[in-house]
Design an enzyme around this catalytic site. Structure first.
Site, PDB file in Angstrom:
ATOM      1  N   GLY A   1      27.601  62.202  45.121  1.00 42.30           N
ATOM      2  CA  GLY A   1      26.853  60.806  45.656  1.00 42.30           C
ATOM      3  C   GLY A   1      25.734  61.335  47.679  1.00 42.30           C
TER       4      GLY A   1
ATOM      5  N   ASP B   1      36.530  48.764  55.015  1.00 43.78           N
ATOM      6  CA  ASP B   1      35.320  48.262  55.417  1.00 43.78           C
ATOM      7  C   ASP B   1      34.697  48.331  56.837  1.00 43.78           C
ATOM      8  OD1 ASP B   1      34.198  45.932  56.750  1.00 43.78           O
ATOM      9  OD2 ASP B   1      35.404  44.241  55.598  1.00 43.78           O
ATOM     10  N   HIS B   2      33.577  48.606  56.300  1.00 40.94           N
ATOM     11  CA  HIS B   2      32.642  49.538  57.385  1.00 40.94           C
ATOM     12  C   HIS B   2      32.597  49.750  58.480  1.00 40.94           C
ATOM     13  CE1 HIS B   2      29.233  49.209  55.593  1.00 40.94           C
ATOM     14  NE2 HIS B   2      28.677  49.414  56.669  1.00 40.94           N
TER      15      HIS B   2
ATOM     16  N   HIS C   1      32.368  41.882  54.644  1.00 39.49           N
ATOM     17  CA  HIS C   1      32.304  42.741  56.226  1.00 39.49           C
ATOM     18  C   HIS C   1      32.868  41.078  57.301  1.00 39.49           C
ATOM     19  CE1 HIS C   1      31.547  45.859  54.673  1.00 39.49           C
ATOM     20  NE2 HIS C   1      30.029  45.177  54.614  1.00 39.49           N
TER      21      HIS C   1
END
Ligand code: NAD
Length: 479
Positions: A16, A177-178, A240
């Protein structure tokens, strides 16, 4: 000097977009720094019947933009193996188990496993349950990494969590949660601990308001189908923005370790001031983009895979309050949208007059630029903190302090391998975030908005500015 880490990564969704754009480049950079060396292997799974060689070719292709060291890429790709897989087929998990244990022996990975869910959220529970029923867990570490979105509401998040916790304990679950992997968000916490004046200034005595903006210039591009099920409230605010508020508003942690940090963050989410349904329209504004003024950019409703009558929001602005001694009375204004004039993620801390008693000029604004600027990105009244005339933010002394920056996914991958949960979302934090966001979502779902209500390439609907003007404030980042 990097310490070598060892694990077999099983990436569900190995063909992906996320795997190719983020995960393989992050793993490769860790390989180049020596954090990954000999003792690791990656199994990519997806539906297509690929060979190992073909898969390795796609992995190398995903690295072409970041490096031209073909030999290193080739060596790196030898650690990659492909397993064709359908998430509901038990036999495939048995094959996966065999392959993983063979690679354990071949690469001597200490039986450590990272199970990475780079697949559609509807499969998360099924995969976790099969990992359990087919006995994939080992006597090494077993860490499950979950991408967003973690549920669509409080109830669905609870459902997902209970299906995951049948197989993995909370301590084994890493909710990505980047934004928490981004350099300036991480620096904010470190700077708070290092700089006493800054730390002392963060409360309702000195701060007039805090503004968190996560603006994107792009529209939904080819993700219309996903976006129709999400909207910006679920896609950006629930995770975020909430986590960034946690980093700004938390009390000083006793230590820079996961337990101490989550202890104080948990208190922030628990103190979110309840929002009643009848208060939603007063405190939150939603928007959806139309065309731009030249007509060359499509309106959201004309995007592919989007309902031409869609009421999904592509913009949100809101005012959140915390009910605790430290922050009571200070608005946290939040904003996120697509098709805004620029990509910009930033935190603006706006001080009042009283702050002069700390040696900070009255009405100073301190800005943490999260992106697109990286590295040396703190502004004081719009000027680089090193060039301004205020000493309180002249930190740290070492000019290289801001130069050791890694990409968010690299930071987070290292944390996963180290078993460090500082920068991941814990279940109790998430529950409070969903409870808050659910009130807004439910209220909005009961009303029909007048969309589209902002033009592409603008700062969103006028009501977003009026929200602050009512309080005598204004957005620091304005076009
Ligand atoms: P994608 O559609 O590009 O990839 C999905 C992968 O799942 C593919 O490898 C596909 O083969 C596999 N897959 C689909 N159905 C399957 C099945 N029945 N059995 C086994 N494998 C199957 O999706 P993506 O954009 O890479 O996103 C993956 C996850 O990451 C999603 O949960 C998404 O919300 C999340 N995420 C993605 C991004 C991003 O930038 N792409 C950012 C944040 C979160």
């Amino acid at each position: 000097m990097a310490t070598e880490k060892s694990a077999v990564f099983i990436i569900f969704g190995g063909s992906g977009d996320l795997a190719h754009r983020k995960l393989y480049p992050a793993l490769y950079n860790l390989y180049k720094t020596g954090d990954l060396k000999e003792h690791f292997a990656v199994i990519g799974t997806a539906r297509r019947p690929w060979s190992d060689d073909y898969y390795r070719g796609t992995v190398v292709d995903s690295l072409k933009d970041i490096d031209d060291d073909e030999k290193a890429m080739e060596e790196f790709s030898k650690h990659f193996f492909y397993q064709s897989h359908d998430v509901t087929d038990s036999d495939h998990y048995i094959a996966l188990k065999k392959l993983a244990s063979k690679l354990d022996d071949q690469f001597q990975t200490g039986h450590n496993r990272v199970y990475y869910m780079a697949i559609a959220p509807r499969f998360f529970g099924t995969v976790a349950e099969h990992i359990n029923s087919e006995g994939l867990k080992t006597d090494g570490f077993n860490r499950l990494v979950i991408e967003k979105p973690f549920g669509r509401s409080f109830d669905s998040a609870c459902e997902l969590n209970s299906s995951l916790t049948k197989t993995f304990s909370e301590s084994e679950i890493y909710r990505m949660d980047h934004y928490l992997g981004k350099f300036m968000v991480q620096q904010l916490t470190r700077i708070r601990l290092k700089n006493r004046t800054f730390e002392k200034s963060l409360n309702n005595k000195y701060v007039s308001n805090v503004q968190v903006t996560l603006a994107e210039s792009l529209g939904v591009e080819d993700r219309g189908g996903y976006y129709e099920t999400a909207g910006v409230l679920r896609d950006m605010v629930q995770n975020h923005i909430m986590q960034i508020i946690g980093a700004v508003a938390m009390d000083e942690p006793a230590k820079l370790d996961s337990e101490s940090i989550h202890e104080v963050k948990r208190d922030v989410f628990a103190s979110l001031k309840d929002l009643k349904p009848e208060e939603v329209d007063k405190n939150f504004v939603r928007g959806q983009y139309g065309e731009d003024d030249t007509g060359s950019l499509k309106a959201y409703r004309d995007e592919d895979n989007v309902d031409p009558k869609s009421n999904i929001e592509t913009f949100v602005a809101g005012k959140m309050m915390l009910d605790n001694d430290r922050w009571s009375g200070v608005p946290f204004y939040v904003r996120s949208g697509k098709r805004m004039p620029a990509k910009s993620s930033r935190i603006d801390i706006v001080y009042n007059d009283a702050v002069k008693e700390l040696g900070i000029n009255p009405n100073t604004t301190v800005t943490f630029l999260i992106e697109p600027e990286n590295g040396n990105s703190i502004l004081v009244n719009g000027v680089d903190y090193q060039e301004g005339n205020q000493d309180f933010l002249k930190f740290p002394e070492d000019p290289k302090y801001f130069s050791q920056e890694r990409e968010a996914y690299e930071n987070l991958m290292i944390d996963i391998l180290d078993g460090n949960k500082i920068h991941f979302t814990l279940w109790d934090e998430l529950q409070n975030a969903w409870k808050y966001v659910d009130v807004i979502r439910q209220q909005w779902d009961n009303e029909t908005p007048d969309f589209p209500n902002y033009m592409s390439n603008t700062m969103g609907p006028d009501a977003a500015s009026e929200l602050l003007e009512k309080d005598g404030n204004s957005w620091i980042w304005d076009d």
